[in-house]
Design a protein around this motif. Structure first.
Motif, PDB file in Angstrom:
ATOM      1  N   LEU B   8       0.872  -1.137   0.024  1.00  0.00           N
ATOM      2  CA  LEU B   8      -0.009  -0.067   0.062  1.00  0.00           C
ATOM      3  C   LEU B   8       0.828   1.168   0.001  1.00  0.00           C
ATOM      4  O   LEU B   8       2.184   1.219   0.537  1.00  0.00           O
ATOM      5  N   SER B   9       0.188   2.182  -0.700  1.00  0.00           N
ATOM      6  CA  SER B   9       0.975   3.507  -0.407  1.00  0.00           C
ATOM      7  C   SER B   9       1.213   3.942   0.996  1.00  0.00           C
ATOM      8  O   SER B   9       0.162   3.802   1.821  1.00  0.00           O
ATOM      9  N   PRO B  10       2.338   4.451   1.340  1.00  0.00           N
ATOM     10  CA  PRO B  10       2.597   4.878   2.751  1.00  0.00           C
ATOM     11  C   PRO B  10       1.691   5.679   3.348  1.00  0.00           C
ATOM     12  O   PRO B  10       1.336   6.898   2.667  1.00  0.00           O
ATOM     13  N   HIS B  11       0.900   5.645   4.563  1.00  0.00           N
ATOM     14  CA  HIS B  11       0.240   6.694   5.071  1.00  0.00           C
ATOM     15  C   HIS B  11       0.582   8.053   5.194  1.00  0.00           C
ATOM     16  O   HIS B  11       2.009   7.962   5.580  1.00  0.00           O
ATOM     17  N   LEU B  12       0.005   9.063   5.419  1.00  0.00           N
ATOM     18  CA  LEU B  12       0.543  10.426   5.509  1.00  0.00           C
ATOM     19  C   LEU B  12       1.550  10.618   6.826  1.00  0.00           C
ATOM     20  O   LEU B  12       2.641  11.121   6.791  1.00  0.00           O
ATOM     21  N   GLN B  13       1.165   9.633   8.101  1.00  0.00           N
ATOM     22  CA  GLN B  13       2.187   9.747   9.102  1.00  0.00           C
ATOM     23  C   GLN B  13       3.367   9.155   8.830  1.00  0.00           C
ATOM     24  O   GLN B  13       4.594   9.416   9.912  1.00  0.00           O
ATOM     25  N   TYR B  15       5.524   9.613   6.227  1.00  0.00           N
ATOM     26  CA  TYR B  15       6.342  10.534   5.562  1.00  0.00           C
ATOM     27  C   TYR B  15       6.926  11.645   6.553  1.00  0.00           C
ATOM     28  O   TYR B  15       6.266  12.035   7.551  1.00  0.00           O
ATOM     29  N   LYS B  16       7.972  11.970   6.304  1.00  0.00           N
ATOM     30  CA  LYS B  16       8.810  13.128   7.060  1.00  0.00           C
ATOM     31  C   LYS B  16       8.103  14.334   6.479  1.00  0.00           C
ATOM     32  O   LYS B  16       8.521  14.646   5.271  1.00  0.00           O
ATOM     33  N   LEU B  17       7.567  15.183   7.267  1.00  0.00           N
ATOM     34  CA  LEU B  17       7.071  16.632   6.892  1.00  0.00           C
ATOM     35  C   LEU B  17       8.400  17.508   6.862  1.00  0.00           C
ATOM     36  O   LEU B  17       8.693  17.941   8.047  1.00  0.00           O
ATOM     37  N   GLY B  18       8.689  17.746   5.820  1.00  0.00           N
ATOM     38  CA  GLY B  18      10.027  18.727   5.932  1.00  0.00           C
ATOM     39  C   GLY B  18       9.330  20.302   5.819  1.00  0.00           C
ATOM     40  O   GLY B  18       8.212  20.686   6.158  1.00  0.00           O
TER      41      GLY B  18
END
Lengths: 126, 130
Positions: B8-13, B15-18
């Motif tokens: 599955l595509s990774p969930h929003l959580q 990702y590292k929000l830069g």
């Protein structure tokens, strides 16, 4: 000839010909708010520590009153447009989403009206 | 056919929000904060309209420690939303969309909103003589 299915047309959920209206008004109000807030913050700074009479005279003066009425109307219009997008993105229960949007719009216009009334009352010395 | 073992595509959580994701969510958060805070503006104007006593009460509330903290946060939210809003308007006009420009303007907005907030409060204390 329309390429849309009869069901799609019957549901009435297709283009209402105002697809970018919300987006455009959000930008238009944003552009208006930039000079309005630079002016207002400057006015607040220059009246820091001033007594009641001075502040009331400033708020009630013609230029300030007109600009404040505009600031209030545009601020709350912009705010409810922005809040609507936030609700649409994060609330997935249809009735709750709709209720939140409608309530926020109503409250925003009540606040705008109350703020504008207060400014006019100071301006006209009622 | 089994479908629950697919990647599955990774969930929003995940990702590292830069310097792209954080300014975006901060724009929303400051927008919501400003919406809530605008009640204070209406209250302040209503207090002025009601007369000297109501105004003195409002000034006492805004002058308290909690009042000052809220107003300081409100000032930052206003400047951040204003500066980042201008950044969004520049994007809407079709400029500044290269990734290095986006990352640089994010830093400019962050620094500008902090500097403007501090400068505003310095001026308030100088003018107000507090």
């Amino acid at each position: 000839m329309s390429l849309r299915t009869p069901l799609s047309r019957a549901k009435g959920l297709g283009s209402a010909k105002d697809g970018v209206h919300h987006w455009w008004i959000e930008r238009l109000t944003a552009v208006a708010l930039v000079p309005l807030y630079i002016w207002f913050v400057w006015g607040l700074i220059s009246h820091a520590g001033a007594d009641y009479e001075t502040v009331a005279a400033w708020i009630g003066s013609p230029v300030t009153a007109v600009l404040l009425v505009l600031l209030l109307a545009v601020t709350f219009h912009h705010a409810q447009l922005g809040m609507q997008v936030v609700y649409e993105d994060y609330i997935h229960t249809e009735w709750l989403k709709l209720t939140s949007i409608v309530l926020t719009k109503f409250i925003a216009y009540v606040l705008a009206a109350a703020g504008i009334f207060a400014v006019l009352r100071v301006a006209f010395g009622g | 056919m089994q479908t629950d073992k697919r990647p599955l595509s990774p969930h929003l959580q995940i990702y590292k929000l830069g310097w792209t994701g954080i300014p975006s969510i901060l724009h929303r958060m400051t927008g919501v904060a400003l919406t809530l805070g605008s009640v204070l503006l209406v209250y302040w104007l209503a207090a002025i309209a009601s007369g000297p006593e109501a105004y003195a009460t409002a000034q006492a509330i805004f002058g308290s420690i909690i009042g000052q903290i809220i107003l300081f946060g409100f000032t930052f939210a206003l400047y951040y939303h204003l500066c980042n809003g201008i950044r969004h308007l520049i994007w809407d006009a079709g400029y500044g969309l290269k990734i290095e420009t986006v990352l640089r303007s994010a830093r400019v907005v962050a620094i500008a909103s902090v500097v403007l907030t501090v400068l505003t409060w310095l001026l308030v204390f100088i003018v107000g003589g507090a």
